[in-house]
Design a protein around this motif. Structure first.
Motif, PDB file in Angstrom:
ATOM      1  N   GLN A 178       0.826  -1.210   0.000  1.00  0.00           N
ATOM      2  CA  GLN A 178       0.000   0.000   0.000  1.00  0.00           C
ATOM      3  C   GLN A 178       0.864   1.266   0.000  1.00  0.00           C
ATOM      4  O   GLN A 178       0.389   2.340  -0.376  1.00  0.00           O
ATOM      5  N   LEU A 179       2.134   1.148   0.391  1.00  0.00           N
ATOM      6  CA  LEU A 179       3.020   2.313   0.390  1.00  0.00           C
ATOM      7  C   LEU A 179       3.275   2.803  -1.034  1.00  0.00           C
ATOM      8  O   LEU A 179       3.020   3.981  -1.335  1.00  0.00           O
ATOM      9  N   PRO A 180       3.735   1.957  -1.968  1.00  0.00           N
ATOM     10  CA  PRO A 180       3.917   2.441  -3.346  1.00  0.00           C
ATOM     11  C   PRO A 180       2.604   2.732  -4.057  1.00  0.00           C
ATOM     12  O   PRO A 180       2.553   3.623  -4.913  1.00  0.00           O
ATOM     13  N   ARG A 181       1.534   2.012  -3.709  1.00  0.00           N
ATOM     14  CA  ARG A 181       0.244   2.252  -4.369  1.00  0.00           C
ATOM     15  C   ARG A 181      -0.280   3.651  -4.040  1.00  0.00           C
ATOM     16  O   ARG A 181      -0.733   4.377  -4.926  1.00  0.00           O
ATOM     17  N   THR A 182      -0.239   4.023  -2.759  1.00  0.00           N
ATOM     18  CA  THR A 182      -0.709   5.360  -2.379  1.00  0.00           C
ATOM     19  C   THR A 182       0.217   6.432  -2.933  1.00  0.00           C
ATOM     20  O   THR A 182      -0.241   7.517  -3.311  1.00  0.00           O
ATOM     21  N   THR A 183       1.515   6.143  -2.990  1.00  0.00           N
ATOM     22  CA  THR A 183       2.467   7.107  -3.547  1.00  0.00           C
ATOM     23  C   THR A 183       2.178   7.366  -5.019  1.00  0.00           C
ATOM     24  O   THR A 183       2.210   8.513  -5.486  1.00  0.00           O
ATOM     25  N   GLY A 207       5.493   2.577   8.550  1.00  0.00           N
ATOM     26  CA  GLY A 207       5.379   2.704   7.102  1.00  0.00           C
ATOM     27  C   GLY A 207       4.544   3.872   6.642  1.00  0.00           C
ATOM     28  O   GLY A 207       4.763   4.401   5.546  1.00  0.00           O
ATOM     29  N   ALA A 210       6.676   6.720   6.340  1.00  0.00           N
ATOM     30  CA  ALA A 210       7.662   6.519   5.287  1.00  0.00           C
ATOM     31  C   ALA A 210       7.031   6.595   3.903  1.00  0.00           C
ATOM     32  O   ALA A 210       7.696   6.332   2.911  1.00  0.00           O
ATOM     33  N   SER A 211       5.754   6.955   3.830  1.00  0.00           N
ATOM     34  CA  SER A 211       5.092   7.034   2.522  1.00  0.00           C
ATOM     35  C   SER A 211       4.216   8.281   2.456  1.00  0.00           C
ATOM     36  O   SER A 211       4.720   9.398   2.553  1.00  0.00           O
ATOM     37  N   TYR A 212       2.913   8.110   2.342  1.00  0.00           N
ATOM     38  CA  TYR A 212       2.025   9.229   2.036  1.00  0.00           C
ATOM     39  C   TYR A 212       1.962  10.299   3.110  1.00  0.00           C
ATOM     40  O   TYR A 212       1.626  11.450   2.826  1.00  0.00           O
ATOM     41  N   LEU A 215       4.538  13.048   2.135  1.00  0.00           N
ATOM     42  CA  LEU A 215       4.568  13.449   0.729  1.00  0.00           C
ATOM     43  C   LEU A 215       3.655  14.631   0.431  1.00  0.00           C
ATOM     44  O   LEU A 215       3.357  14.909  -0.721  1.00  0.00           O
TER      45      LEU A 215
END
Length: 315
Positions: A178-183, A207, A210-212, A215
């Motif tokens: 879900q981290l790269p998907r939301t990014t 996590g 570390a993601s959205y 950003l």
């Protein structure tokens, strides 16, 4: 049968005996130890009146206090597989989900809502820490992506209230995905030129941080919020050094350039509305009435969301 023992005495005991008192009638301030009446705390947006300590606030109370006229629409979210890994620790993952759904009344840890803030239409995603520590799983990731796609569709700013312990271990690699998907979804939002504002609440870790959560175009934090990836104790044991007392707090991150501003909960609504009007090049709210669709800008300004049957109003 003794009439006095079996009938009269129980009736007297029921009239004058000990009554059940809710355990959360008084709430203790974690900072000062002061006891605060729960109704007074609720009326003050779950901020301790004397110390200003920001308690965790229920998601419904946060959304009502944030949107115009305390009104918002809950977005209907897509369903996801409940237990893809058939995970079990001390209890089955499906049983754990059922327990938290009964406790919170939510389907998962993220709620997405539609409404307006000082007449600026927005889409808001909000973590609820009481649902498995606001952990990020497939359902939460899908909720965030759905909110971003709705913001793109109706050209609205997207606002995230983050409060999480990180990725949900019961879903393993599927939660980390879900981290790269939301990014990727946020990249689509950015390509449309729509603002993305993140409000970091206590705590925002793992996590999610570390993601959205890191950003955003603007990062706002509530006072005293713990924000970071690994815990302070883990870092100290790893590097074998003593960290500053206020390490990973909102104020420390602001001093070191990781957070743009620290804003008290009572001031979040006017602050975010002012930022949105600047980013969207809209006039100040005091100089405008409720805008009509014809008055909205055609080049990237927000549009009103038409009512639909699959978007039930919040309770």
């Amino acid at each position: 049968m003794n009439w006095i023992t079996n009938y009269v005495r129980p009736r007297i005991n029921s009239m004058f005996g000990k009554r059940d008192i809710p355990e959360n009638l008084w709430i203790k301030c974690p900072e000062t130890g002061e006891m605060v009446f729960h109704k007074e705390l609720e009326d003050n947006l779950w901020v301790i009146p004397s110390s200003g300590y920001h308690m965790k606030i229920p998601v419904d109370a946060r959304l009502k206090s944030f949107f115009d006229e305390n009104w918002y629409e809950r977005l209907k979210l897509p369903s996801v597989p409940q237990d893809p890994l058939k995970f079990r620790d001390v209890k089955r993952y499906t049983d754990r989900l059922k327990e938290y759904r009964n406790k919170t009344g939510l389907d998962d840890s993220v709620v997405v809502a539609l409404g307006s803030v000082e007449q600026v239409p927005v889409v808001v995603a909000c973590h609820d820490f009481t649902f498995m520590g606001g952990s990020l799983g497939m359902a939460a990731g899908e909720a965030i992506i759905t909110g971003i796609m709705k913001a793109i569709e109706f050209e609205r700013p997207f606002i995230m209230f983050a409060a999480s312990g990180g990725a949900r271990m019961q879903e393993g690699i599927l939660s980390l995905m879900q981290l790269p998907r939301t990014t990727a979804a946020l990249d689509m939002l950015r390509e449309k030129g729509l603002p993305y504002i993140v409000v970091l609440t206590n705590p925002t870790t793992g996590g999610v941080s570390a993601s959205y959560a890191m950003l955003g175009d603007i990062h706002i934090a509530e006072p005293g919020a713990v924000i970071g990836f690994a815990g302070k104790r883990v870092i100290e044991q790893t590097i074998r050094e003593k960290l500053p007392e206020n390490f990973q707090t909102a104020e420390y991150l602001q001093d070191h350039g990781m957070v743009d501003m620290v804003v008290a909960r009572h001031d979040l609504r006017p602050t975010i509305a002012r930022i949105l009007r600047i980013l969207l090049k809209l006039p100040p709210s005091s100089e405008t009435a409720q805008p009509d669709d014809a008055d909205m800008p055609e080049d990237g300004g927000p549009k009103r969301l038409p009512a639909t049957a699959d978007q039930p109003a919040a309770a």
